[in-house]
Design a protein around this motif. Structure first.
Motif, mmCIF file in Angstrom:
data_model
loop_
_atom_site.group_PDB
_atom_site.id
_atom_site.type_symbol
_atom_site.label_atom_id
_atom_site.label_comp_id
_atom_site.label_asym_id
_atom_site.label_seq_id
_atom_site.Cartn_x
_atom_site.Cartn_y
_atom_site.Cartn_z
ATOM 1 N N ARG A 302 0.806 -1.224 0.000
ATOM 2 C CA ARG A 302 0.000 0.000 0.000
ATOM 3 C C ARG A 302 0.834 1.267 0.000
ATOM 4 O O ARG A 302 0.304 2.360 0.179
ATOM 5 N N THR A 303 2.138 1.162 -0.204
ATOM 6 C CA THR A 303 2.989 2.349 -0.189
ATOM 7 C C THR A 303 3.804 2.469 -1.476
ATOM 8 O O THR A 303 4.011 1.492 -2.206
ATOM 9 N N ALA A 304 4.267 3.694 -1.695
ATOM 10 C CA ALA A 304 5.332 3.958 -2.660
ATOM 11 C C ALA A 304 6.443 4.644 -1.865
ATOM 12 O O ALA A 304 6.183 5.297 -0.851
ATOM 13 N N ARG A 305 7.664 4.465 -2.298
ATOM 14 C CA ARG A 305 8.789 5.064 -1.584
ATOM 15 C C ARG A 305 9.695 5.828 -2.543
ATOM 16 O O ARG A 305 9.918 5.395 -3.684
ATOM 17 N N GLY A 322 -4.979 2.835 -1.384
ATOM 18 C CA GLY A 322 -5.300 1.614 -2.099
ATOM 19 C C GLY A 322 -4.745 0.378 -1.415
ATOM 20 O O GLY A 322 -3.801 0.454 -0.630
ATOM 21 N N PRO A 323 -5.292 -0.812 -1.725
ATOM 22 C CA PRO A 323 -4.806 -2.058 -1.137
ATOM 23 C C PRO A 323 -3.448 -2.472 -1.690
ATOM 24 O O PRO A 323 -2.636 -3.056 -0.986
ATOM 25 N N LYS A 324 -3.183 -2.167 -2.974
ATOM 26 C CA LYS A 324 -1.901 -2.470 -3.598
ATOM 27 C C LYS A 324 -1.549 -1.326 -4.525
ATOM 28 O O LYS A 324 -2.403 -0.842 -5.279
ATOM 29 N N VAL A 325 -0.296 -0.877 -4.501
ATOM 30 C CA VAL A 325 0.151 0.150 -5.434
ATOM 31 C C VAL A 325 0.777 -0.563 -6.626
ATOM 32 O O VAL A 325 1.837 -1.174 -6.514
ATOM 33 N N LEU A 326 0.101 -0.490 -7.752
ATOM 34 C CA LEU A 326 0.523 -1.254 -8.916
ATOM 35 C C LEU A 326 1.636 -0.564 -9.697
ATOM 36 O O LEU A 326 2.476 -1.226 -10.313
ATOM 37 N N SER A 327 1.640 0.771 -9.690
ATOM 38 C CA SER A 327 2.685 1.494 -10.411
ATOM 39 C C SER A 327 2.813 2.899 -9.844
ATOM 40 O O SER A 327 1.908 3.397 -9.166
ATOM 41 N N ALA A 328 3.939 3.532 -10.151
ATOM 42 C CA ALA A 328 4.196 4.899 -9.713
ATOM 43 C C ALA A 328 5.156 5.543 -10.699
ATOM 44 O O ALA A 328 5.987 4.867 -11.306
ATOM 45 N N ALA A 337 4.879 13.060 -7.900
ATOM 46 C CA ALA A 337 4.791 11.636 -8.205
ATOM 47 C C ALA A 337 3.321 11.266 -8.282
ATOM 48 O O ALA A 337 2.472 11.886 -7.635
ATOM 49 N N VAL A 338 3.006 10.262 -9.075
ATOM 50 C CA VAL A 338 1.642 9.750 -9.151
ATOM 51 C C VAL A 338 1.680 8.258 -8.866
ATOM 52 O O VAL A 338 2.590 7.553 -9.303
ATOM 53 N N THR A 339 0.718 7.796 -8.078
ATOM 54 C CA THR A 339 0.616 6.367 -7.772
ATOM 55 C C THR A 339 -0.732 5.853 -8.255
ATOM 56 O O THR A 339 -1.736 6.566 -8.234
ATOM 57 N N ALA A 340 -0.747 4.598 -8.700
ATOM 58 C CA ALA A 340 -1.980 3.957 -9.154
ATOM 59 C C ALA A 340 -2.204 2.709 -8.318
ATOM 60 O O ALA A 340 -1.324 1.849 -8.233
ATOM 61 N N SER A 341 -3.370 2.621 -7.686
ATOM 62 C CA SER A 341 -3.670 1.511 -6.786
ATOM 63 C C SER A 341 -4.750 0.612 -7.363
ATOM 64 O O SER A 341 -5.441 0.961 -8.324
ATOM 65 N N LEU A 342 -4.919 -0.543 -6.742
ATOM 66 C CA LEU A 342 -5.816 -1.569 -7.253
ATOM 67 C C LEU A 342 -7.281 -1.220 -7.081
ATOM 68 O O LEU A 342 -8.120 -1.706 -7.813
ATOM 69 N N ALA A 346 -5.971 6.747 -7.916
ATOM 70 C CA ALA A 346 -4.676 7.345 -8.237
ATOM 71 C C ALA A 346 -4.487 8.564 -7.346
ATOM 72 O O ALA A 346 -5.457 9.259 -7.033
ATOM 73 N N GLN A 347 -3.255 8.796 -6.933
ATOM 74 C CA GLN A 347 -2.970 9.934 -6.072
ATOM 75 C C GLN A 347 -1.734 10.667 -6.576
ATOM 76 O O GLN A 347 -0.785 10.053 -7.070
ATOM 77 N N ILE A 348 -1.772 12.000 -6.441
ATOM 78 C CA ILE A 348 -0.642 12.844 -6.820
ATOM 79 C C ILE A 348 0.024 13.352 -5.558
ATOM 80 O O ILE A 348 -0.642 13.833 -4.630
ATOM 81 N N TRP A 349 1.353 13.264 -5.528
ATOM 82 C CA TRP A 349 2.129 13.551 -4.321
ATOM 83 C C TRP A 349 3.192 14.613 -4.579
ATOM 84 O O TRP A 349 3.740 14.693 -5.682
ATOM 85 N N HIS A 350 3.466 15.402 -3.545
ATOM 86 C CA HIS A 350 4.615 16.302 -3.575
ATOM 87 C C HIS A 350 5.821 15.499 -3.102
ATOM 88 O O HIS A 350 5.841 14.992 -1.975
ATOM 89 N N VAL A 351 6.806 15.348 -3.959
ATOM 90 C CA VAL A 351 7.910 14.431 -3.676
ATOM 91 C C VAL A 351 8.725 14.866 -2.464
ATOM 92 O O VAL A 351 9.063 14.046 -1.598
ATOM 93 N N GLU A 352 9.048 16.138 -2.369
ATOM 94 C CA GLU A 352 9.933 16.586 -1.291
ATOM 95 C C GLU A 352 9.296 16.436 0.081
ATOM 96 O O GLU A 352 9.942 16.008 1.048
ATOM 97 N N SER A 353 7.994 16.766 0.191
ATOM 98 C CA SER A 353 7.322 16.713 1.496
ATOM 99 C C SER A 353 6.628 15.381 1.741
ATOM 100 O O SER A 353 6.333 15.038 2.891
ATOM 101 N N GLY A 354 6.331 14.638 0.693
ATOM 102 C CA GLY A 354 5.582 13.395 0.843
ATOM 103 C C GLY A 354 4.103 13.606 1.028
ATOM 104 O O GLY A 354 3.372 12.647 1.347
ATOM 105 N N LYS A 355 3.621 14.825 0.822
ATOM 106 C CA LYS A 355 2.213 15.152 1.044
ATOM 107 C C LYS A 355 1.381 14.777 -0.178
ATOM 108 O O LYS A 355 1.781 15.001 -1.319
ATOM 109 N N CYS A 356 0.192 14.204 0.073
ATOM 110 C CA CYS A 356 -0.746 13.900 -1.003
ATOM 111 C C CYS A 356 -1.472 15.174 -1.391
ATOM 112 O O CYS A 356 -2.127 15.818 -0.562
ATOM 113 N N LEU A 357 -1.374 15.545 -2.669
ATOM 114 C CA LEU A 357 -1.994 16.781 -3.150
ATOM 115 C C LEU A 357 -3.391 16.543 -3.699
ATOM 116 O O LEU A 357 -4.280 17.377 -3.526
#
Length: 360
Positions: A302-305, A322-328, A337-342, A346-357
């Motif tokens: 459930r994470t991206a790093r 999401g239950p599984k992060v399929l791609s980022a 960064a953008v993550t896509a879950s099962l 999909a969520q858009i993130w600020h990379v430096e802060s790690g905050k979900c935008l």
């Protein structure tokens, strides 16, 4: 290919002037390369259309490109005052007149490639929708077979990608091989043998000289595109390798594995540089940022790093809904960064802060 300013040549005999237009309709337009070399001079009128000089321009430019693309596959585009002059319309409709400054840009025709569970890849013209080549009609072991309407396992095409220069396609298959194809002819150039289980991914290096494949046989292989020879076998993952990709400068390889880790390797020696540990379940994908300084992994935990490539340090853990992060993936500038879950989210993130935008 860039064209310079037009100059009046002569009036067109028997051609009436359009309302508000100069009677000096014929214009002499030098066509230049980006380096400033004159390729040719086009005698055009504002009532001419792009199609009127397409063939002439392609025949001149084609030989200068060598084997990069055939003249018939070139796509000239004409610009005036920052706007594109559309095919099929007279140039005068776009405001072209005596003294106009014109720009001609010639690019290779657009192509798309798809991979299918039927064991083939196809190259398409996205503008017309025409299938130009079916890769696999020749070269794949006896094609694919069906039984009871279900595809027989072992022939699926997992992925297909273009090389950076657009001349080649690299396909990965469930039959344990990758294949290199000529885009223009559809010819099979090399079959990359060596893996013992199905492939999971395949990618070209930025200079298109090498290819990298990831396999369920726990290994990653680096290949010479020119001769199809295996240059290095990367061993170190304890379970299937889900993906492998080159860094933007081609010096590193980044792999993602079912063993809950990603690894950074030297692409020239095949040696492990860093093992990225921290995920609790399968790592589904791993990519570099455009400058090669950061890596981004997605996992079924459930994470991206976000990782620093130089040190292998984890900078941010992006905890998704999401239950599984399929791609980022990173944005082109690496700030997002953008993550896509099962689930699917999909969520858009600020990379430096790690905050979900944003949650999409």
């Amino acid at each position: 290919v860039v064209a310079g300013s037009s100059s009046p040549l002569a009036a067109c005999p028997g051609t009436p002037c359009a309302p508000g237009a100069s009677c000096l309709l014929a214009m002499n337009v030098p066509v230049l390369t980006l380096g400033g070399d004159v390729l040719t001079t086009l005698d055009i009128t504002p009532s001419s259309k792009l199609e009127d000089f397409r063939e002439q321009l392609c025949e001149i430019v084609g030989p200068r490109l060598g084997d990069v693309t055939a003249a018939a596959d070139l796509r000239p585009r004409l610009f005036h005052c920052g706007g594109e002059l559309l095919p099929g319309l007279p140039l005068i409709a776009g405001g072209v007149k005596e003294g106009s400054s014109l720009t001609v840009v010639v690019t290779a025709a657009l192509r798309a490639v798809t991979a299918s569970a039927d064991g083939t890849a196809r190259i398409w013209d996205p503008e017309s929708g025409e299938c130009l080549h079916t890769l696999g009609a020749v070269g794949w072991e006896k094609g694919v077979s069906f039984k009871g309407g279900v595809l027989k396992a072992g022939r699926e095409m997992i992925s297909a990608v273009f090389s950076q220069d657009g001349k080649l396609v690299l396909s990965a298959s469930a039959d344990c091989t990758a294949k290199i194809w000529n885009v223009q002819s559809g010819e099979l150039l090399h079959t990359l043998h060596g893996h013992t289980r199905r492939l999971r991914s395949a990618a070209f290096s930025p200079d298109s000289d090498r290819a990298v494949t990831a396999s369920s046989d726990l290994t990653t292989k680096i290949w010479s595109v020119e001769c199809g020879r295996c240059l290095h076998t990367l061993r170190g993952h304890s379970l299937e390798v889900n993906s492998a990709t080159f860094s933007p400068d081609g010096s590193l390889i980044l792999t993602a594995s079912v063993d809950k880790t990603a690894k950074i390797w030297c692409a020239h020696t095949g040696q492990t540089i860093h093992t990225l540990q921290g995920h609790r379940w399968d790592v589904r994908s791993a990519v570099f940022s455009s400058d090669g300084a950061l890596a981004l992994t997605s996992s079924e935990d459930r994470t991206a790093r976000v990782w620093r490539v130089e040190s292998g340090e984890c900078l941010q853990t992006l905890r998704t809904q999401g239950p599984k992060v399929l791609s980022a993936a990173f944005s082109p500038d690496g700030t997002l960064a953008v993550t896509a879950s099962l689930n699917p989210i999909a969520q858009i993130w600020h990379v430096e802060s790690g905050k979900c935008l944003h949650t999409l």
